[in-house]
Each structure stands twice: as structure tokens, then as C-alpha cells.
Write an enzyme that holds these catalytic residues in place. Sequence first.
Site, PDB file in Angstrom:
ATOM      1  N   ARG A   1      -3.810  -1.654 -12.894  1.00  0.00           N
ATOM      2  CA  ARG A   1      -4.897  -2.624 -12.878  1.00  0.00           C
ATOM      3  C   ARG A   1      -6.277  -1.992 -12.712  1.00  0.00           C
ATOM      4  NH1 ARG A   1      -2.757  -6.701  -8.652  1.00  0.00           N
ATOM      5  NH2 ARG A   1      -0.710  -5.733  -8.630  1.00  0.00           N
TER       6      ARG A   1
ATOM      7  N   GLU B   1       5.738  -0.445   0.911  1.00  0.00           N
ATOM      8  CA  GLU B   1       6.512  -1.325   1.785  1.00  0.00           C
ATOM      9  C   GLU B   1       7.991  -0.924   1.791  1.00  0.00           C
ATOM     10  OE1 GLU B   1       5.636  -5.334   0.906  1.00  0.00           O
ATOM     11  OE2 GLU B   1       6.527  -6.084   2.770  1.00  0.00           O
TER      12      GLU B   1
HETATM   13  C1  PRP Z   1      -1.413  -3.047  -6.592  1.00  0.00           C
HETATM   14  C2  PRP Z   1      -2.916  -3.088  -6.778  1.00  0.00           C
HETATM   15  C3  PRP Z   1      -3.371  -1.823  -6.095  1.00  0.00           C
HETATM   16  C4  PRP Z   1      -2.361  -1.660  -4.955  1.00  0.00           C
HETATM   17  C5  PRP Z   1      -2.950  -2.118  -3.657  1.00  0.00           C
HETATM   18  O1  PRP Z   1      -0.871  -2.197  -7.575  1.00  0.00           O
HETATM   19  O2  PRP Z   1      -3.261  -3.085  -8.164  1.00  0.00           O
HETATM   20  O3  PRP Z   1      -3.275  -0.705  -6.964  1.00  0.00           O
HETATM   21  O4  PRP Z   1      -1.236  -2.503  -5.294  1.00  0.00           O
HETATM   22  O5  PRP Z   1      -2.026  -2.001  -2.595  1.00  0.00           O
HETATM   23  P1  PRP Z   1      -2.222  -1.035  -1.360  1.00  0.00           P
HETATM   24  O6  PRP Z   1      -3.688  -1.097  -0.953  1.00  0.00           O
HETATM   25  O7  PRP Z   1      -1.334  -1.632  -0.316  1.00  0.00           O
HETATM   26  O8  PRP Z   1      -1.816   0.332  -1.761  1.00  0.00           O
HETATM   27  P2  PRP Z   1       0.684  -2.070  -7.902  1.00  0.00           P
HETATM   28  O9  PRP Z   1       1.217  -0.869  -7.204  1.00  0.00           O
HETATM   29  O10 PRP Z   1       1.333  -3.376  -7.607  1.00  0.00           O
HETATM   30  O11 PRP Z   1       0.766  -1.747  -9.461  1.00  0.00           O
HETATM   31  P3  PRP Z   1      -0.031  -2.235 -10.770  1.00  0.00           P
HETATM   32  O12 PRP Z   1      -1.505  -1.965 -10.597  1.00  0.00           O
HETATM   33  O13 PRP Z   1       0.555  -1.368 -11.825  1.00  0.00           O
HETATM   34  O14 PRP Z   1       0.227  -3.710 -10.986  1.00  0.00           O
HETATM   35 MG    MG Z   2      -2.412  -1.185  -8.907  1.00  0.00          MG
END
Ligand code: PRP
Ligand code: MG
Length: 178
Positions: free
Chosen positions: A63, A100
Site C-alpha cells: 500500500r 501479530e
Molecule cells: C499494513 C499497512 C502497513 C502495516 C502497518 O500492511 O499497509 O504497511 O500493515 O502495520 P504495523 O504498523 O503494525 O506494522 P500489510 O502488512 O497488511 O500489507 P499490504 O500493505 O501489502 O496490504
Molecule cells: Mg502495508
Amino acid sequence: SKEKIERLKQSVRNIPDFPIEGIQFKDVTTLFQSPENLKDLSEVLTSSYKDKGITKVVGIESRGFIMGPILALNLDAGFIPIRKPGKLPAETIEESYEKEYGFDTIQIHKDSLEPDDVVLIHDDLLATGGTMLAAYKLIKRMGVKKIYINFIIELELLKGRNMFPKDVEVETLLKYDI
Ligand code: PRP
Ligand code: MG
């Protein structure tokens, strides 16, 4: 402006109990949907970095790849991806961090940054801060001139901000206390 930021905040969709019960999921896809919002977001996200001499924007998969390149274009900077393991084809360095459930790893191309680079790391959302801290450590190891950190959304209750050294500028646009 205040109204612009409030309008952007209104356009983030909240999904209750996703992906698990008790989580209020902040869906950024609705933020990018309208041309007006996308333009406003691009402007306000960029504004405080105009005079910082940013040479590279680093975006975190997935993202962080949406607004990251837009920030880079606005700032006349280059764009560098941080990716999940096994995706980058050349030599990489990596950093692991606790999620987590279990561990996750991120990688960056070893030759993507120079000692005189001023780096802005961008991601969509600050939750626990684990992902961004790993990215920060990775870039710190590469020995650049200065590092700034930027998010669209901050979930303030999780206090992810406290993960970073006090002297690092962490900027978030839309703050949530739920
Ligand atoms: C989500 C979001 C951030 C991260 C935040 O990404 O886009 O990168 O989690 O969480 P944190 O502050 O607890 O580390 P995700 O790992 O779900 O993957 P994506 O961006 O590919 O959807
Ligand atoms: Mg992410």
C-alpha cells in the site's frame, strides 16, 4: 487546509470487524477513488517536504506503492521499492520484524541508495509501527544523509510513533483515536 484534511478523513471507509472481530479496518481505497480527493491528498501529503531536499522516496509494498511514486514525482525525487522476500531481482539487504503472528521480512536493493541521499519513507498506515521500524533500520544501515517518515493514516491508540528515535520526524495526515 483543515477542511481539506477533514474531507479526506471522511472519505476513508471504516470496515468493522475486518479481518477479525474487534478491528476497525481503515480502507484507503475509497480515499483514492475520487479525482478531487486524490489531487488534494497528493498536495497535502507533499507540502511539508517541499524544502527538505528529498532525493529518494522509499515506498513499502503493497500500500506504500500507491502514493509513494506520486510523492516522488511531486518532489522531483526518485522512487525505491521495499518489497516482501524473493521479489527483488538484484542483490538485497533485509530486515525481519515481529508481526501479530510470527515474523515478516522486507528487502531493498543494496545499490538503490547513496550516502548523500535524503530519504522519505512512505507507507499508508501506522499501526504498531513494526513494518516502518524495519524499513527505517534497513535504510539506516545503508548510511544515507537523512531519513524522514510519512504515513497517510495514524492509529494513535497503538502508539506506533514511540517505536522511532525521538529525533526522527514522523508525519501523519489523518489521525484516528479509535
Ligand atoms: C499494513 C499497512 C502497513 C502495516 C502497518 O500492511 O499497509 O504497511 O500493515 O502495520 P504495523 O504498523 O503494525 O506494522 P500489510 O502488512 O497488511 O500489507 P499490504 O500493505 O501489502 O496490504
Ligand atoms: Mg502495508
